[in-house]
Design a protein around this motif. Structure first.
Motif, PDB file in Angstrom:
ATOM      1  N   ALA A  93      64.070  38.795  97.936  1.00  0.00           N
ATOM      2  CA  ALA A  93      63.629  39.229  96.655  1.00  0.00           C
ATOM      3  C   ALA A  93      63.445  37.755  95.747  1.00  0.00           C
ATOM      4  CB  ALA A  93      64.743  40.083  96.022  1.00  0.00           C
ATOM      5  N   ALA A  94      64.488  36.856  96.077  1.00  0.00           N
ATOM      6  CA  ALA A  94      64.659  35.713  95.039  1.00  0.00           C
ATOM      7  C   ALA A  94      63.469  34.767  95.408  1.00  0.00           C
ATOM      8  CB  ALA A  94      65.964  35.007  95.287  1.00  0.00           C
ATOM      9  N   ARG A  95      62.790  34.726  96.636  1.00  0.00           N
ATOM     10  CA  ARG A  95      61.744  34.113  96.842  1.00  0.00           C
ATOM     11  C   ARG A  95      60.386  34.436  96.779  1.00  0.00           C
ATOM     12  NH1 ARG A  95      65.296  32.518 102.502  1.00  0.00           N
ATOM     13  NH2 ARG A  95      66.673  31.224 101.607  1.00  0.00           N
ATOM     14  N   HIS A 143      62.539  38.643  91.938  1.00  0.00           N
ATOM     15  CA  HIS A 143      63.364  39.842  91.877  1.00  0.00           C
ATOM     16  C   HIS A 143      62.386  40.828  92.617  1.00  0.00           C
ATOM     17  CE1 HIS A 143      61.112  40.256  88.137  1.00  0.00           C
ATOM     18  NE2 HIS A 143      61.152  41.590  88.479  1.00  0.00           N
ATOM     19  N   ASP A 144      63.023  41.946  93.040  1.00  0.00           N
ATOM     20  CA  ASP A 144      62.434  42.989  93.756  1.00  0.00           C
ATOM     21  C   ASP A 144      61.835  43.859  92.764  1.00  0.00           C
ATOM     22  OD1 ASP A 144      61.739  45.351  95.036  1.00  0.00           O
ATOM     23  OD2 ASP A 144      63.563  45.268  96.377  1.00  0.00           O
ATOM     24  N   ARG A 145      60.682  44.099  92.301  1.00  0.00           N
ATOM     25  CA  ARG A 145      60.060  44.879  91.279  1.00  0.00           C
ATOM     26  C   ARG A 145      60.496  46.284  91.436  1.00  0.00           C
ATOM     27  NH1 ARG A 145      56.816  41.972  87.780  1.00  0.00           N
ATOM     28  NH2 ARG A 145      55.912  39.992  88.556  1.00  0.00           N
ATOM     29  N   ASP A 177      70.484  27.798  92.043  1.00  0.00           N
ATOM     30  CA  ASP A 177      70.696  29.091  92.332  1.00  0.00           C
ATOM     31  C   ASP A 177      69.188  29.991  92.603  1.00  0.00           C
ATOM     32  OD1 ASP A 177      71.528  31.913  92.880  1.00  0.00           O
ATOM     33  OD2 ASP A 177      72.427  31.852  90.942  1.00  0.00           O
ATOM     34  N   GLU A 178      68.974  30.247  93.509  1.00  0.00           N
ATOM     35  CA  GLU A 178      67.471  30.920  93.862  1.00  0.00           C
ATOM     36  C   GLU A 178      67.728  32.343  92.944  1.00  0.00           C
ATOM     37  OE1 GLU A 178      65.125  29.857  97.681  1.00  0.00           O
ATOM     38  OE2 GLU A 178      66.930  30.709  97.972  1.00  0.00           O
ATOM     39  N   THR A 179      68.854  32.935  92.929  1.00  0.00           N
ATOM     40  CA  THR A 179      69.021  34.282  92.357  1.00  0.00           C
ATOM     41  C   THR A 179      68.902  34.360  90.831  1.00  0.00           C
ATOM     42  OG1 THR A 179      71.488  34.365  92.300  1.00  0.00           O
ATOM     43  CG2 THR A 179      70.391  35.129  94.312  1.00  0.00           C
ATOM     44  N   ARG A 180      69.030  33.204  90.215  1.00  0.00           N
ATOM     45  CA  ARG A 180      68.641  32.921  88.838  1.00  0.00           C
ATOM     46  C   ARG A 180      67.361  32.054  88.393  1.00  0.00           C
ATOM     47  NH1 ARG A 180      72.257  36.067  86.384  1.00  0.00           N
ATOM     48  NH2 ARG A 180      74.395  35.171  85.944  1.00  0.00           N
ATOM     49  N   PRO A 181      66.251  32.802  88.718  1.00  0.00           N
ATOM     50  CA  PRO A 181      65.067  31.884  88.605  1.00  0.00           C
ATOM     51  C   PRO A 181      64.778  31.504  86.980  1.00  0.00           C
ATOM     52  CG  PRO A 181      64.645  34.490  88.841  1.00  0.00           C
ATOM     53  CD  PRO A 181      65.970  34.133  88.771  1.00  0.00           C
ATOM     54  N   GLY A 198      76.581  41.520  89.726  1.00  0.00           N
ATOM     55  CA  GLY A 198      77.103  40.392  90.108  1.00  0.00           C
ATOM     56  C   GLY A 198      77.826  40.329  91.413  1.00  0.00           C
ATOM     57  N   ARG A 199      78.359  41.520  91.672  1.00  0.00           N
ATOM     58  CA  ARG A 199      79.055  41.833  93.108  1.00  0.00           C
ATOM     59  C   ARG A 199      77.954  41.680  94.269  1.00  0.00           C
ATOM     60  NH1 ARG A 199      83.618  44.374  93.902  1.00  0.00           N
ATOM     61  NH2 ARG A 199      83.653  45.115  91.916  1.00  0.00           N
ATOM     62  N   ALA A 200      76.748  42.082  93.709  1.00  0.00           N
ATOM     63  CA  ALA A 200      75.731  41.751  94.900  1.00  0.00           C
ATOM     64  C   ALA A 200      74.699  40.667  94.667  1.00  0.00           C
ATOM     65  CB  ALA A 200      74.548  43.176  94.606  1.00  0.00           C
ATOM     66  N   LEU A 201      75.095  40.107  93.641  1.00  0.00           N
ATOM     67  CA  LEU A 201      74.076  38.764  93.288  1.00  0.00           C
ATOM     68  C   LEU A 201      72.555  39.147  93.010  1.00  0.00           C
ATOM     69  CD1 LEU A 201      75.488  35.822  95.762  1.00  0.00           C
ATOM     70  CD2 LEU A 201      76.071  36.360  93.375  1.00  0.00           C
ATOM     71  N   LEU A 202      72.439  40.241  92.559  1.00  0.00           N
ATOM     72  CA  LEU A 202      71.359  41.015  92.074  1.00  0.00           C
ATOM     73  C   LEU A 202      70.235  40.102  91.362  1.00  0.00           C
ATOM     74  CD1 LEU A 202      69.466  43.509  92.129  1.00  0.00           C
ATOM     75  CD2 LEU A 202      70.305  43.865  89.990  1.00  0.00           C
TER      76      LEU A 202
END
Length: 447
Positions: free
Chosen positions: A32-34, A39-41, A229-233, A80-84
């Protein structure tokens, strides 16, 4: 203070953890991050429909759930637990409170329902290195230097007339044009709405205002940046004479609400007055710190749980690694850190004024826990294929954006007067002080 969770809060956390457990594993997070959006829409829309996640702290009159920032913090502990990877932080934590606080009635009615439903995402366009200062987390945001200070740099706003190209009067502008560049903007590359902090009035009468810019505005150029951090675009935003709408009223009276310690109702001061914008940013910063602290606690707790599970299964010298006393001690220290950070985050959810201190403790706990987790995983811990590095990158990236920890604590201490010079006029009952007076001429002669 009642620290017990309500049945609704427990149900929200349980449902959110169940959904994220199925849809947000390490491989899904990386995928999703890439994506182009970061993110996953589909997952984002599911969270919006089933839980109303983007509108948890938005008033019901604007289509939100109408809960408190504390509920948003509890939800973010699970994300945050899942690094969503999601627009939740940029949209619901940073942008929506500012629109609520400073926007006119028409702006709130037009924007907040779309934000609460997840149809529209938003981003606060403040330079990444200056974000913590703009939110008054690591320093005073009143000088406005973080947005360019009226000099070259940052984003400059120009009031124009709709009937001519001449500059309009500052009291009654008919339109605004923005010019400048902002880098490291959270979700800045994909957000449908940008809240741009810009300077107007030149150097002599410089003030910072917030402007609304749509994603299809002419002259707007955006690109995604490479981040730790790819999860924080994050994105780079270039504004080339872009038309913009002032957030709030131009006369400074304002129709905003909710610029107190949380996201709620209250007496706003409007965007036209520089103090109103800076106060709203500071109030948003306190709530954001609380949410980020809860998110960091969730990430640290999951990093610790994964580490404990690994050392239970991994064997060395004929026994589980976790059975060695040295490993037990390290894990016990991490557990204490995480629980202390959780207590601080929950207290900050009740009193957002303590948000910056809770954030400092939570970020430190996440950084130490993630680092120790990599070490205790051994050779596999630092490989790209393993998920341990994702938690460490989240800790490092959040500290770069919203910290560092020592500055969060230093500013909190300074704001509370902890290091203020002692009041020497105060008398002590055991050691009374004598007033100092200038001796008269007879007294001098007597001496």
């Amino acid at each position: 203070m009642d620290a017990a969770f309500t049945a609704e809060q427990d149900e929200m956390r349980r449902t959110l953890r169940e959904i994220l457990g199925k849809r947000c594993g390490p491989d899904e997070v990386k995928a999703a991050a890439r994506t182009a959006a970061g993110h996953d829409r589909e997952l984002w829309q599911q969270l919006a429909r089933q839980l109303g996640l983007p509108g948890i702290a938005v008033a019901e009159e604007y289509g939100g759930v109408g809960c408190t920032p504390a509920d948003l913090a509890l939800a973010c502990e699970e994300t945050g637990r899942a690094l969503l990877p999601s627009p939740l932080l940029a949209t619901a934590v940073l942008a929506a409170p500012l629109i609520t606080a400073l926007g006119t009635a028409a702006q709130r009615a037009a924007l907040l329902p779309a934000l609460a439903s997840g149809e529209l995402s938003a981003a606060l366009a403040v330079p990444g290195p200056a974000l913590a200062t703009a939110l008054a987390l690591t320093g005073d945001n009143t000088p406005g230097e973080w947005a360019g200070g009226g000099r070259a740099g940052g984003v400059q706003a120009r009031a124009v007339s709709s009937t001519s190209t001449a500059t309009a009067t500052a009291t009654a502008p008919e339109g605004w044009r923005l010019y400048g560049e902002v880098a490291q903007v959270l979700d800045g590359h994909s957000a449908g709405l940008l809240l741009v902090a810009a300077h107007t009035g030149g150097f002599a009468r410089s003030r910072t205002l917030l402007f609304l810019v749509r994603e299809d505005a002419p002259g707007l150029v955006r690109s995604r940046q490479t981040t730790l951090d790819e999860t924080r675009p994050q994105g780079r935003i270039q504004l080339r004479d872009v038309p913009a709408e002032l957030l709030g009223d131009a006369d400074g009276t304002g129709n905003g609400n909710g610029i107190g310690t949380g996201i709620g109702t209250g007496n706003g001061t409007g965007n036209g007055a520089d103090g109103g914008v800076l106060s709203a940013l500071a109030a948003t910063g306190r709530t954001a710190a609380t949410v980020l602290a809860a998110e960091a606690v969730g990430a640290a707790d999951q990093a610790l749980a994964r580490t404990v599970d690994y050392v239970r299964r991994r064997e060395q010298f004929g026994r589980a690694v976790g059975s060695f006393q040295a490993v037990k001690h390290r894990l016990a220290d991490l557990y204490v850190r995480v629980q202390a950070a959780r207590s601080a985050a929950y207290y900050a959810a009740w009193d957002p004024e303590q948000g910056p201190l809770a954030l400092a403790q939570a970020l430190e706990a996440l950084r130490v826990t993630a680092g120790e987790g990599i070490q205790l995983h051994g050779g596999i811990g630092f490989t790209w294929e393993h998920e341990a590095h994702l938690y460490f990158k989240r800790a490092a990236a959040d500290e770069l954006l919203f910290g560092p920890v020592h500055r969060l604590r230093a500013h909190a201490a300074h704001s509370s007067g902890l290091f203020a010079p002692p009041d020497r006029t105060t008398t002590d009952s055991t050691h009374p002080t004598h007033p100092t007076t200038t001796p008269t001429e007879p007294e001098k002669a007597a001496v």
